[in-house]
Design an enzyme around this catalytic site. Structure first.
Site, mmCIF file in Angstrom:
data_model
loop_
_atom_site.group_PDB
_atom_site.id
_atom_site.type_symbol
_atom_site.label_atom_id
_atom_site.label_comp_id
_atom_site.label_asym_id
_atom_site.label_seq_id
_atom_site.Cartn_x
_atom_site.Cartn_y
_atom_site.Cartn_z
ATOM 1 N N ASP A 1 -77.910 -45.433 -26.276
ATOM 2 C CA ASP A 1 -79.137 -45.490 -27.067
ATOM 3 C C ASP A 1 -79.780 -46.877 -27.019
ATOM 4 O O ASP A 1 -79.077 -47.891 -26.923
ATOM 5 C CB ASP A 1 -78.814 -45.103 -28.522
ATOM 6 C CG ASP A 1 -80.061 -44.763 -29.306
ATOM 7 O OD1 ASP A 1 -81.089 -44.410 -28.679
ATOM 8 O OD2 ASP A 1 -80.023 -44.841 -30.550
ATOM 9 N N ASN B 1 -84.183 -34.054 -28.009
ATOM 10 C CA ASN B 1 -85.066 -34.964 -27.264
ATOM 11 C C ASN B 1 -86.316 -34.273 -26.691
ATOM 12 O O ASN B 1 -87.261 -34.944 -26.266
ATOM 13 C CB ASN B 1 -84.308 -35.690 -26.140
ATOM 14 C CG ASN B 1 -83.358 -36.759 -26.636
ATOM 15 O OD1 ASN B 1 -82.284 -36.984 -26.066
ATOM 16 N ND2 ASN B 1 -83.736 -37.444 -27.717
#
Ligand code: IPE
Ligand code: IPE
Ligand code: MG
Length: 224
Positions: free
Chosen positions: A12, A60
């Protein structure tokens, strides 16, 4: 010293890195790919058998189309240029998640899995369009349909990670402390390290420091 058989990573911080350095989230995804390559090499060096990388979650899809397209283009290029070398290095590639991308990408992913299926040195699991809740619901559905007894062993046999041991170690970069729907069942007893650095800034040295710390943890598994 704890044996280390399986590392899982939530990679991330690409977007923030890209905005900070190049004023573009996509530039961060590109830079993140370089870290992926470095960490794969370091995992091999450390003789770790399984590496699971969270690359795209079922959530996502909420992102802007332009970013999603960019990510899948990067992945296509990566697979096209690297699969021969991964195969030569005796690395097996497995996708966890539903393969419902473009025809071209689905084909490429299936080809990469097929080509490397008998490789034995290490296994890279790429979590793509992966969501743990979806995986678990599907496993329960299959277990019910099979009329098998509802128990741990049977449930595990219906997960996408069947035949893969649970991660010993989970690393999440990007200074956020959450699991974001990643391997909720499989991480039940993993050691978890949250790393402040954004994924493109994460180095081999950072990785090795975490591995060293992991090796010295007293893992109880409920015992004393
Ligand atoms: C993680 O980085 C990579 C993917 C989800 C593909 P992000 O894109 O989430 O980066 P941040 O968290 O927005 O900085
Ligand atoms: C988790 O990162 C997914 C991947 C790294 C692929 P996100 O950036 O999507 O997680 P949230 O939405 O901030 O929790
Ligand atoms: Mg993020």
């Amino acid at each position: 010293m704890n044996p280390l058989n399986h590392v899982a990573i939530i990679m991330d911080g690409n977007g923030r890195w890209g905005v900070k350095h190049k004023n573009s989230r996509n530039a961060g995804h590109k830079a993140g790919l370089t870290t992926v390559e470095k960490i794969i090499k370091e995992t091999i060096k450390n003789k770790i058998r399984y590496l699971t990388l969270y690359a795209f979650s079922t959530e996502n899809w909420k992102r802007p189309k332009n970013e999603i397209n960019y990510l899948f283009n990067l992945l296509e290029n990566f697979l096209t240029t690297k699969i021969v070398s991964l195969n030569k290095q005796n690395i097996k590639l497995k996708i966890i998640g539903e393969k419902n991308f473009s025809k071209k990408l689905n084909k490429l992913l299936r080809h990469a899995e097929k080509k490397t299926i008998n490789n034995k040195k290490m296994q890279i699991n790429l979590a793509l369009n992966y969501g743990s809740k979806f995986e678990l619901i599907n496993a329960f559905k299959k277990m019910t349909k099979s009329k098998k007894k509802i128990n741990e062993k049977n449930l595990v046999s219906f997960l996408q990670t069947k035949n893969i041991p649970d991660p010993d170690l989970l690393i999440r970069t990007g200074n956020t402390k959450r699991l974001s729907n990643f391997l909720l069942w499989q991480l039940a007893y993993s050691e978890i390290f949250f790393e402040k650095k954004l994924w493109p800034d994460f180095t081999e040295e950072d990785y090795n420091k975490i591995i060293k710390k992991f090796k010295n943890i007293k893992r109880n598994f409920g015992n004393i």
